[in-house]
Design a protein around this motif. Sequence first.
Motif, PDB file in Angstrom:
ATOM      1  N   ASP A  28       0.797  -9.147  -1.938  1.00  0.00           N
ATOM      2  CA  ASP A  28      -0.068  -9.782  -2.779  1.00  0.00           C
ATOM      3  C   ASP A  28      -1.199  -8.021  -2.566  1.00  0.00           C
ATOM      4  O   ASP A  28      -1.824  -7.078  -3.053  1.00  0.00           O
ATOM      5  N   LEU A  29      -1.722  -8.384  -0.947  1.00  0.00           N
ATOM      6  CA  LEU A  29      -2.970  -7.157  -0.918  1.00  0.00           C
ATOM      7  C   LEU A  29      -1.906  -5.869  -1.114  1.00  0.00           C
ATOM      8  O   LEU A  29      -3.038  -5.039  -1.724  1.00  0.00           O
ATOM      9  N   ALA A  30      -1.096  -6.015  -0.711  1.00  0.00           N
ATOM     10  CA  ALA A  30      -0.405  -4.126  -0.220  1.00  0.00           C
ATOM     11  C   ALA A  30       0.071  -3.811  -2.404  1.00  0.00           C
ATOM     12  O   ALA A  30      -0.249  -2.637  -2.916  1.00  0.00           O
ATOM     13  N   ILE A  31      -0.032  -4.873  -3.388  1.00  0.00           N
ATOM     14  CA  ILE A  31       0.005  -4.656  -4.566  1.00  0.00           C
ATOM     15  C   ILE A  31      -1.543  -4.404  -5.024  1.00  0.00           C
ATOM     16  O   ILE A  31      -1.511  -3.542  -5.817  1.00  0.00           O
ATOM     17  N   GLU A  32      -2.076  -5.114  -4.905  1.00  0.00           N
ATOM     18  CA  GLU A  32      -3.725  -4.686  -4.969  1.00  0.00           C
ATOM     19  C   GLU A  32      -4.384  -3.327  -4.132  1.00  0.00           C
ATOM     20  O   GLU A  32      -4.724  -2.343  -5.186  1.00  0.00           O
ATOM     21  N   LYS A  33      -3.535  -3.259  -3.117  1.00  0.00           N
ATOM     22  CA  LYS A  33      -4.209  -1.570  -2.918  1.00  0.00           C
ATOM     23  C   LYS A  33      -3.618  -0.769  -3.795  1.00  0.00           C
ATOM     24  O   LYS A  33      -4.237   0.006  -4.058  1.00  0.00           O
ATOM     25  N   LEU A  34      -2.159  -0.366  -3.909  1.00  0.00           N
ATOM     26  CA  LEU A  34      -2.286  -0.253  -4.938  1.00  0.00           C
ATOM     27  C   LEU A  34      -2.039   0.320  -6.196  1.00  0.00           C
ATOM     28  O   LEU A  34      -2.282   0.907  -6.478  1.00  0.00           O
TER      29      LEU A  34
END
Length: 107
Positions: A28-34
């Motif tokens: 989820d964090l990676a998706i948010e950063k993306l």
Amino acid sequence: DVKLAVEATPFDLEAMAIRLKEVERERDLAIEKLSEAKGDVEGVRRALAEAERELSNREERKERVSELESRLERIKGEKEELAYSLVVARRLAAAAGVATPPPGGAP
């Protein structure tokens, strides 16, 4: 792995569940950063497009100034030619005895 899940103890299953939640949070964090990075890229693209438009506008203004400077030089040349022609016409008129108004207009 099904075999691993069958042989796993409740403690192992709990640890796997905790790890799964951690992986999901990381995802989820990676998706948010993306998503943020995508927004940043779009912002950069918009800024770049604006800079390109501004550069194009500046180039157009420079071309217009250059055209106007050329036109001004041409007009100055025409003015000089007309002033010379006026002097010649006055001299010819004076030589012929015809009265002409003084430079700058009638008295």
